[in-house]
Motif scaffolding. Structure first.
Motif, PDB file in Angstrom:
ATOM      1  N   LEU A   1      15.805 -43.219 -10.713  1.00  0.00           N
ATOM      2  CA  LEU A   1      16.486 -42.036 -11.246  1.00  0.00           C
ATOM      3  C   LEU A   1      17.169 -41.272 -10.122  1.00  0.00           C
ATOM      4  O   LEU A   1      16.549 -40.939  -9.113  1.00  0.00           O
ATOM      5  CB  LEU A   1      15.486 -41.115 -11.951  1.00  0.00           C
ATOM      6  N   LEU A   2      18.456 -40.997 -10.307  1.00  0.00           N
ATOM      7  CA  LEU A   2      19.220 -40.171  -9.377  1.00  0.00           C
ATOM      8  C   LEU A   2      19.835 -39.024 -10.163  1.00  0.00           C
ATOM      9  O   LEU A   2      20.625 -39.242 -11.077  1.00  0.00           O
ATOM     10  CB  LEU A   2      20.329 -40.984  -8.696  1.00  0.00           C
ATOM     11  N   MET A   3      19.437 -37.798  -9.842  1.00  0.00           N
ATOM     12  CA  MET A   3      20.011 -36.622 -10.487  1.00  0.00           C
ATOM     13  C   MET A   3      20.988 -35.970  -9.522  1.00  0.00           C
ATOM     14  O   MET A   3      20.725 -35.892  -8.314  1.00  0.00           O
ATOM     15  CB  MET A   3      18.921 -35.636 -10.899  1.00  0.00           C
ATOM     16  N   MET A   4      22.107 -35.488 -10.057  1.00  0.00           N
ATOM     17  CA  MET A   4      23.118 -34.849  -9.224  1.00  0.00           C
ATOM     18  C   MET A   4      23.370 -33.433  -9.722  1.00  0.00           C
ATOM     19  O   MET A   4      23.338 -33.176 -10.925  1.00  0.00           O
ATOM     20  CB  MET A   4      24.428 -35.637  -9.244  1.00  0.00           C
ATOM     21  N   SER A   5      23.632 -32.535  -8.788  1.00  0.00           N
ATOM     22  CA  SER A   5      23.914 -31.153  -9.154  1.00  0.00           C
ATOM     23  C   SER A   5      24.970 -30.579  -8.235  1.00  0.00           C
ATOM     24  O   SER A   5      24.829 -30.631  -7.012  1.00  0.00           O
ATOM     25  CB  SER A   5      22.652 -30.286  -9.082  1.00  0.00           C
ATOM     26  N   ALA A   6      26.032 -30.036  -8.836  1.00  0.00           N
ATOM     27  CA  ALA A   6      27.062 -29.336  -8.064  1.00  0.00           C
ATOM     28  C   ALA A   6      26.766 -27.850  -8.021  1.00  0.00           C
ATOM     29  O   ALA A   6      27.551 -27.070  -7.498  1.00  0.00           O
ATOM     30  CB  ALA A   6      28.442 -29.576  -8.671  1.00  0.00           C
ATOM     31  N   THR A   7      25.642 -27.451  -8.603  1.00  0.00           N
ATOM     32  CA  THR A   7      25.161 -26.081  -8.474  1.00  0.00           C
ATOM     33  C   THR A   7      23.995 -26.145  -7.502  1.00  0.00           C
ATOM     34  O   THR A   7      22.862 -26.405  -7.896  1.00  0.00           O
ATOM     35  CB  THR A   7      24.687 -25.520  -9.827  1.00  0.00           C
ATOM     36  N   PRO A   8      24.257 -25.972  -6.210  1.00  0.00           N
ATOM     37  CA  PRO A   8      23.211 -26.167  -5.208  1.00  0.00           C
ATOM     38  C   PRO A   8      21.979 -25.308  -5.474  1.00  0.00           C
ATOM     39  O   PRO A   8      22.079 -24.180  -5.950  1.00  0.00           O
ATOM     40  CB  PRO A   8      23.904 -25.751  -3.904  1.00  0.00           C
ATOM     41  N   ILE A   9      20.837 -25.880  -5.168  1.00  0.00           N
ATOM     42  CA  ILE A   9      19.564 -25.200  -5.368  1.00  0.00           C
ATOM     43  C   ILE A   9      19.024 -24.770  -4.006  1.00  0.00           C
ATOM     44  O   ILE A   9      18.970 -25.583  -3.087  1.00  0.00           O
ATOM     45  CB  ILE A   9      18.548 -26.141  -6.039  1.00  0.00           C
ATOM     46  N   PRO A  10      18.628 -23.508  -3.845  1.00  0.00           N
ATOM     47  CA  PRO A  10      18.057 -23.078  -2.570  1.00  0.00           C
ATOM     48  C   PRO A  10      16.912 -23.988  -2.147  1.00  0.00           C
ATOM     49  O   PRO A  10      16.111 -24.425  -2.976  1.00  0.00           O
ATOM     50  CB  PRO A  10      17.553 -21.659  -2.876  1.00  0.00           C
ATOM     51  N   GLN A  11      16.842 -24.282  -0.851  1.00  0.00           N
ATOM     52  CA  GLN A  11      15.868 -25.250  -0.349  1.00  0.00           C
ATOM     53  C   GLN A  11      14.439 -24.873  -0.714  1.00  0.00           C
ATOM     54  O   GLN A  11      13.622 -25.718  -1.051  1.00  0.00           O
ATOM     55  CB  GLN A  11      16.003 -25.352   1.182  1.00  0.00           C
ATOM     56  N   THR A  12      14.140 -23.563  -0.663  1.00  0.00           N
ATOM     57  CA  THR A  12      12.791 -23.116  -0.991  1.00  0.00           C
ATOM     58  C   THR A  12      12.430 -23.486  -2.422  1.00  0.00           C
ATOM     59  O   THR A  12      11.379 -24.046  -2.695  1.00  0.00           O
ATOM     60  CB  THR A  12      12.688 -21.585  -0.821  1.00  0.00           C
ATOM     61  N   LEU A  13      13.325 -23.169  -3.353  1.00  0.00           N
ATOM     62  CA  LEU A  13      13.068 -23.477  -4.752  1.00  0.00           C
ATOM     63  C   LEU A  13      13.039 -24.974  -4.983  1.00  0.00           C
ATOM     64  O   LEU A  13      12.205 -25.489  -5.721  1.00  0.00           O
ATOM     65  CB  LEU A  13      14.143 -22.821  -5.629  1.00  0.00           C
ATOM     66  N   ALA A  14      13.939 -25.693  -4.363  1.00  0.00           N
ATOM     67  CA  ALA A  14      14.006 -27.138  -4.547  1.00  0.00           C
ATOM     68  C   ALA A  14      12.715 -27.809  -4.121  1.00  0.00           C
ATOM     69  O   ALA A  14      12.183 -28.676  -4.821  1.00  0.00           O
ATOM     70  CB  ALA A  14      15.185 -27.706  -3.765  1.00  0.00           C
ATOM     71  N   HIS A  15      12.190 -27.438  -2.950  1.00  0.00           N
ATOM     72  CA  HIS A  15      10.957 -28.048  -2.472  1.00  0.00           C
ATOM     73  C   HIS A  15       9.757 -27.628  -3.303  1.00  0.00           C
ATOM     74  O   HIS A  15       8.752 -28.319  -3.360  1.00  0.00           O
ATOM     75  CB  HIS A  15      10.720 -27.676  -1.005  1.00  0.00           C
ATOM     76  N   THR A  16       9.845 -26.469  -3.961  1.00  0.00           N
ATOM     77  CA  THR A  16       8.742 -26.008  -4.787  1.00  0.00           C
ATOM     78  C   THR A  16       8.711 -26.739  -6.120  1.00  0.00           C
ATOM     79  O   THR A  16       7.706 -27.288  -6.539  1.00  0.00           O
ATOM     80  CB  THR A  16       8.884 -24.496  -5.074  1.00  0.00           C
ATOM     81  N   VAL A  17       9.851 -26.747  -6.805  1.00  0.00           N
ATOM     82  CA  VAL A  17       9.912 -27.258  -8.161  1.00  0.00           C
ATOM     83  C   VAL A  17      10.178 -28.755  -8.207  1.00  0.00           C
ATOM     84  O   VAL A  17       9.703 -29.454  -9.089  1.00  0.00           O
ATOM     85  CB  VAL A  17      10.992 -26.492  -8.958  1.00  0.00           C
ATOM     86  N   TYR A  18      10.942 -29.263  -7.246  1.00  0.00           N
ATOM     87  CA  TYR A  18      11.270 -30.680  -7.224  1.00  0.00           C
ATOM     88  C   TYR A  18      10.501 -31.399  -6.122  1.00  0.00           C
ATOM     89  O   TYR A  18      11.036 -32.257  -5.430  1.00  0.00           O
ATOM     90  CB  TYR A  18      12.773 -30.871  -7.030  1.00  0.00           C
ATOM     91  N   SER A  19       9.230 -31.046  -5.983  1.00  0.00           N
ATOM     92  CA  SER A  19       8.419 -31.653  -4.934  1.00  0.00           C
ATOM     93  C   SER A  19       8.250 -33.146  -5.136  1.00  0.00           C
ATOM     94  O   SER A  19       7.928 -33.866  -4.201  1.00  0.00           O
ATOM     95  CB  SER A  19       7.034 -30.984  -4.891  1.00  0.00           C
ATOM     96  N   ASP A  20       8.439 -33.625  -6.383  1.00  0.00           N
ATOM     97  CA  ASP A  20       8.265 -35.051  -6.633  1.00  0.00           C
ATOM     98  C   ASP A  20       9.561 -35.825  -6.452  1.00  0.00           C
ATOM     99  O   ASP A  20       9.633 -37.003  -6.789  1.00  0.00           O
ATOM    100  CB  ASP A  20       7.722 -35.273  -8.050  1.00  0.00           C
ATOM    101  N   LEU A  21      10.607 -35.170  -5.904  1.00  0.00           N
ATOM    102  CA  LEU A  21      11.890 -35.831  -5.706  1.00  0.00           C
ATOM    103  C   LEU A  21      12.248 -35.892  -4.227  1.00  0.00           C
ATOM    104  O   LEU A  21      11.864 -35.023  -3.453  1.00  0.00           O
ATOM    105  CB  LEU A  21      13.010 -35.078  -6.437  1.00  0.00           C
ATOM    106  N   ASP A  22      13.014 -36.929  -3.871  1.00  0.00           N
ATOM    107  CA  ASP A  22      13.668 -36.934  -2.560  1.00  0.00           C
ATOM    108  C   ASP A  22      14.882 -36.031  -2.666  1.00  0.00           C
ATOM    109  O   ASP A  22      15.697 -36.185  -3.576  1.00  0.00           O
ATOM    110  CB  ASP A  22      14.119 -38.349  -2.194  1.00  0.00           C
TER     111      ASP A  22
END
Length: 715
Positions: free
Chosen positions: A460-481
């Motif tokens: 699975l590869l998800m793409m977003s052109a609405t960048p997510i702040p690194q803090t939030l990304a590592h918190t909520v998407y911890s199961d993703l690269d």
């Protein structure tokens, strides 16, 4: 005893109404993190005086006053009590709507404690939102001048809903704390409680509701915030094991390429046969960020196929691995091109790939690009949406099932019931924030249901052109690269952004005319499709694309050709208009936010957004990204209303001051909230009861590391 057991026992408490107890018990609450209607949202320090003459400071008045007079106004049963008070600094009035009983409990001459917000009204200092408690029936104000207010303390302030008051909630909470807190068990491992000097759960619950000082409340909150974030991260870590068979590093890094600079030789060696053909056909060089993203995706896809070789010898599938990656980058940074490399890697392994987009406009754009770029290197591309039917749909479904299609691009139709794949090994979800959890799960299920699946779980590869702040990304998407593209293709110029107040549109139109005369094109975006005479007053203020189209074509720019697209335009007609705009036959495209994603028109240099203060920051940034797609200088004009709100001003300031999508995302997160990112809803506040991802960042990082360490040890 868990918190839910406390709540389900409230009916039996003496002095607690059954309606109130049932309301709380019916919430079916299982953890502290779900108690949105239960925990205090703030505290008031009622040990410090704020006299009446300091009402203008913004703080609540909290003072000792004497009742000097009662007055009634109104008629019959609608009479309202007015209590006149003075505290030695000035006089004030308490307007007691529906509280006539205060005439007896707060008689003339009584000394009272008053807490409330006051304002000047009708030439008097008044408060209609106040709390008052009698200290004594009579006395002299001079006796209280230099003394603390008797019996005052730190008071929790609770979130309320209709039918509840602070008094009712406090009474219910106090009863629950008294009856049950002693039996509440710790949910955090004892070694972590000791490590961080946290309170035990029962003590934290007692002190957050009945603190003796602000330090008590802070200590209790710190404990419960850690517990909330720890439980959240435990769930994330377990999801990693279920879906990927392994855990990412606690610091968010998952690849060797993050630790060192990628060399040209390493990148070249990592390419598969079709990838090498593809890169030689591109008339430009990839940016460094794009190369790193391709390199990492190759490693992840290779790892998934390596684990697939072992799965036959491992009946429990303990060694399986599947890629879970989030590719985030600003508009125009080249994410789609990177995703095509992942498609080619998968096709070289013999698998199929699917790209799911939220709109037909975007899906068609991706399909056209894929077809023109990939078919010449022997990749069979197909396009599938709900509007592909009849004679064209059946052969396409047959080709997907037999494996004659390598790469399919479409919308929600990709996971329709009658769509069957031979071996769907890679799913790409573009604009991932526009899809709910159930929709993502549905397309992933198609991989498991394939006729001849090689992988235990598809990549699975998800793409977003609405960048997510690194803090939030590592918190909520911890199961993703997390793959990030920050560098833009060479030659791109920064889009110049200008603000203009409603009523000064003529100046904007003239600037746009200069660009049109140079052979360039322009977008005009509006918040509504058409004027609605039956709408509410506020919606009548919305400018419509239909009215604007007629104005721009007939009066403002009669010498140029205008086109109109919005959600109600027929798909065939819409595609024709967009095609004419891309080919230059239409110079001005009037639209709603349907053009937010999916359009790449190099000659479009002007984006005009009317009533821009009615759009969110993410939407404004996406719309601005429709221009600046070539080496031409581009411009964005934001026209805001005269009645702009403070929040609207903050958005306009943020979008004008930076074009960095990551900075804009940070500001958007502060203004709007992060959304229920891990749930099925996609808007509103992240459902933390006490934690705040900005304020509690350090606690979050500790909780994440501790949770991942524990799951790694215990499984």
């Amino acid at each position: 005893m868990k918190v839910c057991e406390i709540l389900n026992s409230l009916d039996s408490l003496p002095g607690v109404g059954k309606a109130t107890a049932s309301l709380f018990a019916g919430l079916n609450i299982f953890t502290v993190g779900d108690l949105l209607q239960f925990f205090p949202k703030s505290y008031e320090d009622r040990t410090k005086k704020v006299p009446l003459n300091q009402y203008y400071t913004g703080a609540k008045v909290h003072t000792v006053a004497k009742v000097i007079k009662h007055e009634w106004f109104g008629y019959g049963k609608m009479k309202t009590l007015k209590i006149l008070i003075e505290d030695g600094t000035c006089e004030g009035e308490l307007v007691a709507f529906n509280r006539g009983f205060l005439e007896k409990s707060l008689p003339v001459g009584a000394i009272i404690c008053v807490t409330g917000r006051f304002e000047q009204k009708y030439g008097k200092l008044q408060s209609s939102s106040f709390e008052a408690e009698r200290i004594c029936l009579e006395g002299n104000m001079a006796d209280f001048a230099d003394k603390e207010i008797p019996g005052q303390k730190i008071v929790p302030v609770y979130r309320l809903t209709e039918g509840l008051s602070q008094k009712i909630v406090k009474k219910t909470v106090a009863a629950a704390v008294s009856a049950f807190c002693f039996a509440v068990e710790d949910e955090i491992p004892s070694y972590l409680i000791e490590k961080y000097k946290l309170l035990h759960k029962k003590e934290a619950l007692r002190l957050i509701h009945i603190p003796q000082s602000l330090n008590d409340a802070v200590s209790a909150r710190r404990t419960l915030v850690y517990e909330e974030l720890f439980n959240f991260q435990m769930n994330i870590a377990r999801q990693c094991l279920i879906h990927r068979g392994s855990l990412p590093r606690a610091d968010g890094s998952t690849s060797v390429s993050e630790q060192k600079k990628l060399t040209a030789e390493e990148f070249e060696k990592s390419l598969s046969p079709r990838q090498k053909l593809f890169i030689s056909s591109i008339p430009f060089e990839l940016t460094e960020d794009q190369k790193i993203a391709v390199f990492r995706l190759n490693n992840e896809i290779d790892r998934s196929y390596d684990s697939a070789v072992k799965k036959n010898a491992d009946e429990d599938h303990k060694n399986f691995y599947s890629m879970r990656a989030l590719l985030q980058g600003d508009v125009g940074s080249g994410k789609t091109l990177v995703s095509f490399f992942a498609v080619l890697r998968t096709v070289d392994y013999g698998g199929q790939a699917a790209l799911m987009a939220p709109t037909e406009i975007l899906a068609r754009q991706h399909a056209e690009n894929a077809s023109s770029m990939l078919e010449k290197i022997n990749v069979k591309v197909a396009y599938l949406t709900g509007n592909v039917n009849g004679s064209g749909r059946l052969p396409l479904l047959k080709a997907l099932k037999s494996g004659d299609v390598d790469f399919v691009v479409g919308t929600h139709a990709l996971f329709s019931k009658n769509v069957v794949y031979k071996d769907l090994a890679l799913t790409i979800i573009d604009e991932q924030h526009r899809f709910g959890v159930m929709q993502r799960s549905a397309i992933l299920a198609k991989g498991r249901e394939s006729c001849s699946p090689v992988l235990f779980e598809q990549n699975l590869l998800m793409m977003s052109a609405t960048p997510i702040p690194q803090t939030l990304a590592h918190t909520v998407y911890s199961d993703l690269d997390l793959l990030t593209i920050k560098t833009m293709p060479s030659g791109r110029k920064e889009i110049k952004t200008f603000l203009s107040m409603e009523g000064h549109e003529a100046k904007v139109y003239e600037e746009v005319r200069k660009e049109l005369n140079m052979g360039h094109q322009a977008y005009f975006v509006y918040p509504a499709i058409e004027k609605n005479e039956d709408s509410e007053n506020e919606n009548k203020m919305l400018k419509s694309a239909q009215e604007a189209f007629e104005l721009l074509q007939n009066k403002v720019f009669p010498e140029f050709t205008c086109g109109l697209v919005h959600g109600k335009v027929d798909e065939i007609e819409q595609n024709k208009i967009l095609e004419d705009f891309k080919n230059g036959k239409i110079q001005i495209l009037v639209a709603t936010t349907v053009v937010e994603v999916g359009l790449d028109v190099p000659l479009a240099t002007c984006m005009v957004i009317e009533q821009a203060d009615r759009f969110g920051l993410a939407a404004l940034h996406q719309l601005r990204g429709r221009v600046g797609r070539s080496e031409l200088q581009s411009y964005c004009f934001l026209i805001y209303s005269k009645k702009i709100t403070e929040n609207g001003k903050a958005r306009m300031k943020a979008i004008r001051e930076t074009s960095d999508g990551f900075k804009i995302a940070e500001e958007d997160l502060k203004l709007r909230g992060p959304g229920e990112i891990t749930g099925t809803a996609q808007s509103g506040e992240l459902t933390f009861a006490l934690a705040d991802i900005f304020r509690d960042q350090k606690i979050m990082e500790c909780a994440r590391k501790d949770a991942f360490d524990l799951v790694e040890k215990t499984g």
